[in-house]
Scaffold this active site. Structure first.
Site, PDB file in Angstrom:
ATOM      1  N   SER A  84       0.848  -1.190   0.000  1.00  0.00           N
ATOM      2  CA  SER A  84       0.000   0.000   0.000  1.00  0.00           C
ATOM      3  C   SER A  84       0.883   1.238   0.000  1.00  0.00           C
ATOM      4  O   SER A  84       2.110   1.144   0.056  1.00  0.00           O
ATOM      5  CB  SER A  84      -0.894   0.007   1.232  1.00  0.00           C
ATOM      6  N   LYS A  85       0.234   2.386  -0.048  1.00  0.00           N
ATOM      7  CA  LYS A  85       0.948   3.666  -0.083  1.00  0.00           C
ATOM      8  C   LYS A  85       1.946   3.798   1.065  1.00  0.00           C
ATOM      9  O   LYS A  85       2.948   4.479   0.960  1.00  0.00           O
ATOM     10  CB  LYS A  85      -0.053   4.817   0.000  1.00  0.00           C
ATOM     11  N   ARG A  86       1.592   3.162   2.168  1.00  0.00           N
ATOM     12  CA  ARG A  86       2.457   3.174   3.337  1.00  0.00           C
ATOM     13  C   ARG A  86       3.877   2.700   2.983  1.00  0.00           C
ATOM     14  O   ARG A  86       4.851   3.084   3.603  1.00  0.00           O
ATOM     15  CB  ARG A  86       1.832   2.206   4.346  1.00  0.00           C
ATOM     16  N   HIS A  87       3.973   1.820   2.010  1.00  0.00           N
ATOM     17  CA  HIS A  87       5.279   1.264   1.627  1.00  0.00           C
ATOM     18  C   HIS A  87       6.030   2.130   0.613  1.00  0.00           C
ATOM     19  O   HIS A  87       7.069   1.745   0.112  1.00  0.00           O
ATOM     20  CB  HIS A  87       5.107  -0.128   1.017  1.00  0.00           C
ATOM     21  N   GLY A  88       5.471   3.297   0.295  1.00  0.00           N
ATOM     22  CA  GLY A  88       6.113   4.137  -0.711  1.00  0.00           C
ATOM     23  C   GLY A  88       5.253   4.178  -1.956  1.00  0.00           C
ATOM     24  O   GLY A  88       4.039   3.990  -1.888  1.00  0.00           O
TER      25      GLY A  88
END
Ligand code: GLU
Length: 471
Positions: free
Chosen positions: A238-242
């Site tokens: 997800s966006k959390r990972h970049g």
């Protein structure tokens, strides 16, 4: 029978790496079997679909080079067709109108949950119900009540689901708009799709869809449900990972060849080979070899692959992708060496095209100041003589080639009886403003003769000024 695959994204966001990997597998399988790859935009969710997102998908696919043979088709252009098929199903008694109110369905759901049951429609209107005046009904598919749906998934193997677990799903909303599970079947039939490759988040939809195929007298296609992509911490990517959007990777300076190479290895392998050109992927890929276990996206590997492809692809190809990075960095490629030449020198020094553009600034633009630390260390009075000597040699040089430049620096060092570094280090700071650059011959070559001489003059001036201040 010709293999026909399709990629069917919903344009409710960007083309993300998970979608791109699905698209890649669909494309590869079609190319491998000399089949047909179809692009279909599933834009029936009018509230969440946007034209920007459609464009981002088309741009992403084009950048990745995943060219389609048919389409793009848009589901919003096919509402008449879905209405027609709904009518057919109604006429054949394979679908029925349902007037159940939201309140009733909500209550039913709560009761089932309280009793520890899976919430499902109870078939209240299945046997024919009284129309409720002033209410537009939904249309439900009459799912078989006995037996089971069995299919052989090409990734997951045999899957069997009892019809008792499936309820009568809504195929058209009160305003007549069709729902996903219905449109996807109508489209896959009309478009002659023989193999559906998609994310395994859809696996629970497949038995329902197979029942609809059968109700429509069509043979279901084959299915291959591919595992999701995880982040490096093992959670769903997800966006959390970049970055997750494909076009973001372009902006960050990755080559499509590298991103595809990274994506193809998520859930698929061929021996222990890591590097695949597009042709090698087509040659070796098979959907049947895709692993059912989720795989993690590895940014370190992407960096490594990106550098590999920057070094390996024809410099002209890399230069094409480098151009937008120059624009983004505010650099004019016309004001310095040919991008092909630059790529040949810089590819082994950086991981991304963005970093390449940044590291190449001194070859396209004059700098205002020397890096203070580098100047302090290398632009000292002792450097004046070697700098002046190499300037004189360079001024008389007829051929500005790496070989001639290497020889010029070497010969000057020999003549002055100093080691090469005594010339190269001050020269490097003079030419680029900093203490870091490619080897001195290549640095000179990239800077060009006229600019090199002018910059050495500035450095000599800087040294003289410094000496005067110290006196
Ligand atoms: N439109 C669906 C999605 O984006 C894909 C449906 C399918 O491939 O069947 O998740």
């Amino acid at each position: 029978m010709t293999t026909r695959t399709r990629f069917a994204p919903s344009p409710t966001g960007f083309l993300h790496v998970g979608g791109a990997r699905t698209a890649l597998f669909c494309w590869l399988q079609a190319r491998k079997e000399q089949g047909v790859f179809i692009l279909r935009i599933e834009d029936t969710d009018l509230e969440r679909s946007t034209p920007e997102s459609v464009q981002a998908i088309l741009d992403g696919m084009e950048w990745l080079g995943l060219d389609h043979d048919e389409g793009p088709f848009y589901q919003t252009h096919r509402f008449d067709r879905y209405a027609e098929v709904t009518k057919e199903l109604l006429a054949a008694g394979k679908a029925y109108p349902c007037w159940c109110s939201k309140e009733r369905l909500e209550k039913l759901r709560e009761e089932q949950m309280a009793a520890g049951l899976k919430p499902r429609y109870d078939g209240h209107c299945r046997g024919g119900a009284e129309p409720v005046p002033g209410v537009d009904p939904v249309i439900r598919f009459r799912n078989p009540q006995v037996g089971s749906v069995v299919f052989e998934d090409r990734v997951r193997g045999r899957i069997a689901v009892s019809n008792e677990e499936l309820d009568d799903l809504v195929i058209a909303r009160p305003d007549g708009s069709p729902t996903y599970n219905f449109t996807v079947v109508v489209d896959d039939i009309d478009m002659g799709v023989t193999l559906v490759i998609r994310g395994d988040d859809h696996i629970n939809n497949t038995p329902r869809q197979i029942n609809i195929y059968e109700a429509l007298g069509a043979t279901p296609p084959q299915f291959a449900h591919v595992p999701m992509i995880l982040g490096e911490d093992g959670a769903r990517l997800s966006k959390r990972h970049g970055a997750v959007s494909v076009l973001q990777y372009r902006e960050m300076g990755y080559l499509p060849e590298a991103l595809l190479n990274c994506l193809v290895r998520l859930g698929w392998s061929f021996g222990d080979q890591e590097v695949f050109s597009r042709d090698e992927m087509v040659e070796h890929f098979s959907i049947d070899d895709v692993n059912r276990k989720a795989a993690a996206f590895d940014h370190t590997k992407l960096d490594w692959l990106n550098q590999h492809w920057m070094k390996t692809l024809p410099a002209g190809r890399v230069a094409t992708e480098l151009r937008p990075q120059f624009e983004a960095a505010g650099l004019d490629p016309a004001k310095g060496p040919a991008l092909e030449d630059l790529v040949g020198v810089q590819a082994e020094r950086v991981n991304t095209l963005k970093a390449m553009a940044e590291a190449s600034r001194p070859y396209y633009e004059d700098f205002a100041d020397f890096d203070p630390d580098a100047a302090k260390k290398h632009l000292r009075p002792v450097a004046a003589e070697p700098l002046q000597a190499i300037r004189d040699t360079l001024a008389g040089l007829a051929a500005w080639t790496p070989e001639a430049l290497d020889a010029a620096v070497r010969e000057t060092a020999e003549r002055l009886e100093v080691n090469m570094g005594k010339i190269a280090q001050p020269l490097r700071v003079a030419l680029t403003g900093s203490g870091m650059s490619p080897s001195i011959d290549l640095t000179l070559w990239l800077v060009g003769q006229e600019r090199a001489l002018a910059r050495i003059d500035s450095a000599l001036g800087f040294i003289a000024e410094r000496a005067a201040q110290q006196r």
